[in-house]
Design an enzyme around this catalytic site. Structure first.
Site, PDB file in Angstrom:
ATOM      1  N   ASP A  98       0.863  -1.168   0.000  1.00 50.95           N
ATOM      2  CA  ASP A  98       0.000   0.000   0.000  1.00 50.95           C
ATOM      3  C   ASP A  98       0.907   1.228   0.000  1.00 50.95           C
ATOM      4  OD1 ASP A  98      -2.134   1.771   0.446  1.00 50.95           O
ATOM      5  OD2 ASP A  98      -3.168   0.328   1.741  1.00 50.95           O
ATOM      6  N   ASP A 200      -2.801   4.706  -2.569  1.00 53.72           N
ATOM      7  CA  ASP A 200      -3.792   5.408  -1.764  1.00 53.72           C
ATOM      8  C   ASP A 200      -4.191   6.734  -2.451  1.00 53.72           C
ATOM      9  OD1 ASP A 200      -5.094   5.371   0.933  1.00 53.72           O
ATOM     10  OD2 ASP A 200      -4.024   7.258   1.193  1.00 53.72           O
ATOM     11  N   GLU A 242      -6.512   3.816  -5.778  1.00 47.98           N
ATOM     12  CA  GLU A 242      -7.763   4.169  -5.110  1.00 47.98           C
ATOM     13  C   GLU A 242      -8.216   5.512  -5.677  1.00 47.98           C
ATOM     14  OE1 GLU A 242      -9.578   4.854  -0.636  1.00 47.98           O
ATOM     15  OE2 GLU A 242      -7.674   5.722  -1.216  1.00 47.98           O
ATOM     16  N   HIS A 316     -11.055  -1.610   4.405  1.00 48.17           N
ATOM     17  CA  HIS A 316     -10.850  -1.162   5.784  1.00 48.17           C
ATOM     18  C   HIS A 316     -11.519   0.177   6.093  1.00 48.17           C
ATOM     19  CE1 HIS A 316      -8.016   0.862   3.289  1.00 48.17           C
ATOM     20  NE2 HIS A 316      -7.742   1.710   4.265  1.00 48.17           N
ATOM     21  N   ASP A 317     -12.092   0.826   5.086  1.00 46.94           N
ATOM     22  CA  ASP A 317     -12.784   2.101   5.305  1.00 46.94           C
ATOM     23  C   ASP A 317     -14.306   1.950   5.266  1.00 46.94           C
ATOM     24  OD1 ASP A 317     -10.335   3.498   5.271  1.00 46.94           O
ATOM     25  OD2 ASP A 317     -10.437   3.782   3.097  1.00 46.94           O
TER      26      ASP A 317
HETATM   27  O1  TEU Z   1      -8.959   6.573   2.013  1.00 46.55           O
HETATM   28  C1  TEU Z   1      -9.354   7.577   1.127  1.00 46.55           C
HETATM   29  C2  TEU Z   1     -10.529   8.298   1.448  1.00 46.55           C
HETATM   30  O2  TEU Z   1     -10.912   9.157   0.687  1.00 46.55           O
HETATM   31  C3  TEU Z   1     -11.200   8.170   2.724  1.00 46.55           C
HETATM   32  O3  TEU Z   1     -11.975   9.304   2.798  1.00 46.55           O
HETATM   33  C4  TEU Z   1     -12.078   7.029   2.870  1.00 46.55           C
HETATM   34  O4  TEU Z   1     -12.798   6.784   1.721  1.00 46.55           O
HETATM   35  C5  TEU Z   1     -12.962   7.428   4.000  1.00 46.55           C
HETATM   36  O5  TEU Z   1     -12.413   6.852   5.121  1.00 46.55           O
HETATM   37  C6  TEU Z   1     -14.370   7.044   3.880  1.00 46.55           C
HETATM   38  O6  TEU Z   1     -14.988   7.787   4.855  1.00 46.55           O
HETATM   39  C7  TEU Z   1      -7.611   6.270   2.041  1.00 46.55           C
HETATM   40  C8  TEU Z   1      -7.383   5.112   2.982  1.00 46.55           C
HETATM   41  O7  TEU Z   1      -8.000   3.970   2.465  1.00 46.55           O
HETATM   42  C9  TEU Z   1      -7.854   5.502   4.346  1.00 46.55           C
HETATM   43  O8  TEU Z   1      -7.760   4.454   5.259  1.00 46.55           O
HETATM   44  C10 TEU Z   1      -7.021   6.664   4.801  1.00 46.55           C
HETATM   45  O9  TEU Z   1      -7.500   7.146   6.030  1.00 46.55           O
HETATM   46  C11 TEU Z   1      -7.017   7.805   3.791  1.00 46.55           C
HETATM   47  O10 TEU Z   1      -6.830   7.358   2.452  1.00 46.55           O
HETATM   48  C12 TEU Z   1      -5.871   8.740   4.085  1.00 46.55           C
HETATM   49  O11 TEU Z   1      -4.662   8.110   3.779  1.00 46.55           O
END
Ligand code: TEU
Ligand code: CA
Length: 542
Positions: A98, A200, A242, A316-317
């Protein structure tokens, strides 16, 4: 289209903090993952997407990196990492790292230098701007995690930009030295033997802050093409970006084979369908299943031949799909396997998020203190101040909070679900005695894990599942039905998206064909699909 080795791959996503603890400190780690590689091999996955394990002060659980060349001691050592790569390799599994390249930690030496000294070679590695004429933030831009995206830096007398937390300052990709520094990091990990990268928030890197452009900046694709030529061209790695802001056209720009950028992106349009447009992710509406069919089908049609899709419900989000749009109580098995069927028969690379393969569910802790996620806590504070009722805030957290998917992996029914012998950093879901890997695999009920094994195995033996043309079948909104077709082979995928029995006419015509997979033990009743029923038929026309 040109065929690639990863076209029939399935990726298993690991959130290291919550997967397996090996030393009793309550935090998952690399040696822990190594002890579970056989499990992933038996499942049949080809790749592991490993969420960040680099040195980090953990303001955002590793998405704030302070050293891209070292491993967070909580997770182990660089030797453990090498061992993970080689042990995975022995099992035919590649590691996908990642890469958080939109921002670093504020504790990264680049930022430390840049913030201390305007004349440092790192001065322009980040996005610093002078205060406006009243001494305030340069713009009104809000951070994704709430509050302003600007934080004042005393030493420089300037504000710096952070699209996420103040401890995640954004890098300035317009500086060629920044880009080279990122390319060096990629080279280092390729050297180590990894087989892929997940980038990311890749769509944010080319922001043009002075023109108020954040996502999909004008230089985005040129930069990715530069990165491809500089690093990704020759080594045999698979890449996924992403891209929160990507619609079909944008996803095609990233993944078009002829454009030499990335292999695929995560597009999030389908996961926004239960959010009220224009409001925050916490503000929910009923999911419109017709819209779901349309959004996913657009991607299927739009990326065919030249592009490639990433297929996912969970990460994970995101809250877990079985709780979010399925039924994690009476219909847990059928709704989990229906969503799996729907996804794995589409064209693209399926991603399985740890625990999805055993039907793990969301969580509802009583108090805010049980939650660990920075986004959740920021929202809680912000909305309390805005006068929201506490129970409404908690409801949103139950529905959409990121800790839903981050609770420890449920391996067995021993204390803390076999995740740790100590105190877990985030509480285990209290349903672990009923829902865990051992029970799913070896208990008396039908196994979700076995169903995923079968889906993966089918992909390995059926080109039509990988390369077949996609066509949506006309049905009511409650049913998602489509075909895949390649050289005289046809697949018919029929899924009931609801917890009610629904009429399904096309079923009549297919009843004689061979069943490929089915999540009920007996034939569907004539012309009807039962709650969350999923069935796939195949037919040969040559
Ligand atoms: O997430 C990107 C992101 O836009 C986040 O807003 C995510 O979609 C959000 O948590 C939904 O509410 C990436 C990673 O996957 C996330 O874990 C990180 O916190 C974020 O980038 C910052 O690096
Ligand atoms: Ca540990």
């Amino acid at each position: 289209m040109k065929r690639e080795w990863w076209h029939d791959s399935v990726v298993y996503q690991i959130y290291p903090r919550s997967f397996q603890d090996s030393n009793g400190d309550g935090i998952g780690d690399l040696p822990g993952i190594i002890t579970r590689l056989d499990y992933i091999q038996v499942l049949g996955a080809d790749m592991i997407w490993l969420c960040p394990v680099y040195a980090s002060p953990n303001d955002d659980n590793g998405y704030d990196i302070s050293d891209y060349y070292s491993i967070n001691p909580e997770y182990g050592t660089m030797d453990d990492m090498s061992r993970l790569i080689s042990e995975s390799g022995k099992r035919g599994i590649g590691i996908m790292m990642d890469i958080v390249a939109n921002h670093t930690s504020d504790e990264h030496p680049w930022f430390q230098e840049a913030s201390r000294n305007k004349d440092s070679p790192y001065s322009d590695f980040y996005v610093f701007r002078d205060p406006d004429e009243n001494g305030n933030e340069p713009t009104q831009l809000a951070s994704v995690f709430g509050g302003s995206a600007w934080t004042y830096n005393e030493d420089r007398g300037q504000y710096y930009l952070h699209m996420f937390s103040p401890k995640q300052p954004d890098l300035n990709w317009h500086n060629p030295n920044v880009r080279q520094a990122i390319y060096d990091i990629l080279r280092f990990w390729i050297q180590k033997g990894i087989k892929g990268f997940r980038f990311d928030v890749i769509d944010l890197i080319a922001k043009d802050i002075d023109n108020e452009i954040i996502g999909n900046g004008p230089q985005l694709h040129p930069y990715i093409q530069e990165m491809y030529q500089a690093v990704l061209k020759d080594p045999d790695v698979v890449t996924v970006g992403e891209a929160n802001n990507a619609d079909v056209q944008e996803a095609l720009l990233f993944s078009d084979q002829d454009r030499n950028e990335l292999n695929m992106v995560f597009s999030f349009e389908h996961l926004a369908l239960d959010e009220i447009p224009g409001q925050e992710k916490w503000d929910l509406q009923e999911i419109n299943t017709g819209a779901l069919k349309q959004v996913l089908s657009n991607l299927q049609y739009g990326l065919t031949d030249r592009g490639w899709n990433s297929l996912f419900w969970n990460n994970h989000d995101q809250p877990r799909i079985v709780t979010r749009w399925g039924d994690d109580q009476v219909h847990r098995y059928v709704s989990a396997t229906m969503f799996a069927t729907l996804l794995h028969f589409q064209k693209g690379t399926p991603y399985i998020y740890q625990g999805e393969e055993i039907g793990m569910t969301g969580v509802a802790f009583d108090t805010i203190d049980a939650y660990k996620d920075i986004e959740t806590h920021n929202m809680y504070r912000e909305r309390l101040e805005q006068g929201y009722a506490e129970e409404d805030i908690m409801e949103s957290i139950y529905a959409k909070g990121r800790d839903n998917s981050r609770t420890p992996m449920q391996w067995d029914d021993s204390e803390h679900a076999g995740f740790t012998s100590g105190k877990p950093w985030l509480q285990v879901n209290s349903n672990y005695e009923g829902i865990n890997a051992d029970r799913d695999r070896y208990g008396s009920g039908p196994s979700i894990f076995a169903y995923y094994q079968k889906l993966i195995d089918l992909r390995k033996h059926n080109d039509v599942m990988v390369y077949g043309d996609y066509d949506l079948l006309e049905t009511s909104d409650s049913i998602f039905a489509y075909t895949r077709h390649l050289n005289g082979e046809w697949l018919y995928v029929l899924c009931n998206l609801t917890g009610e029995p629904v009429p399904c006419e096309v079923l009549q015509k297919l009843a004689g064909y061979k069943q490929v997979i089915h999540n009920y033990p007996d034939h569907p009743p004539p012309g009807e699909l039962r709650p969350y029923e999923a069935i796939v038929y195949c037919r040969q026309t040559t």
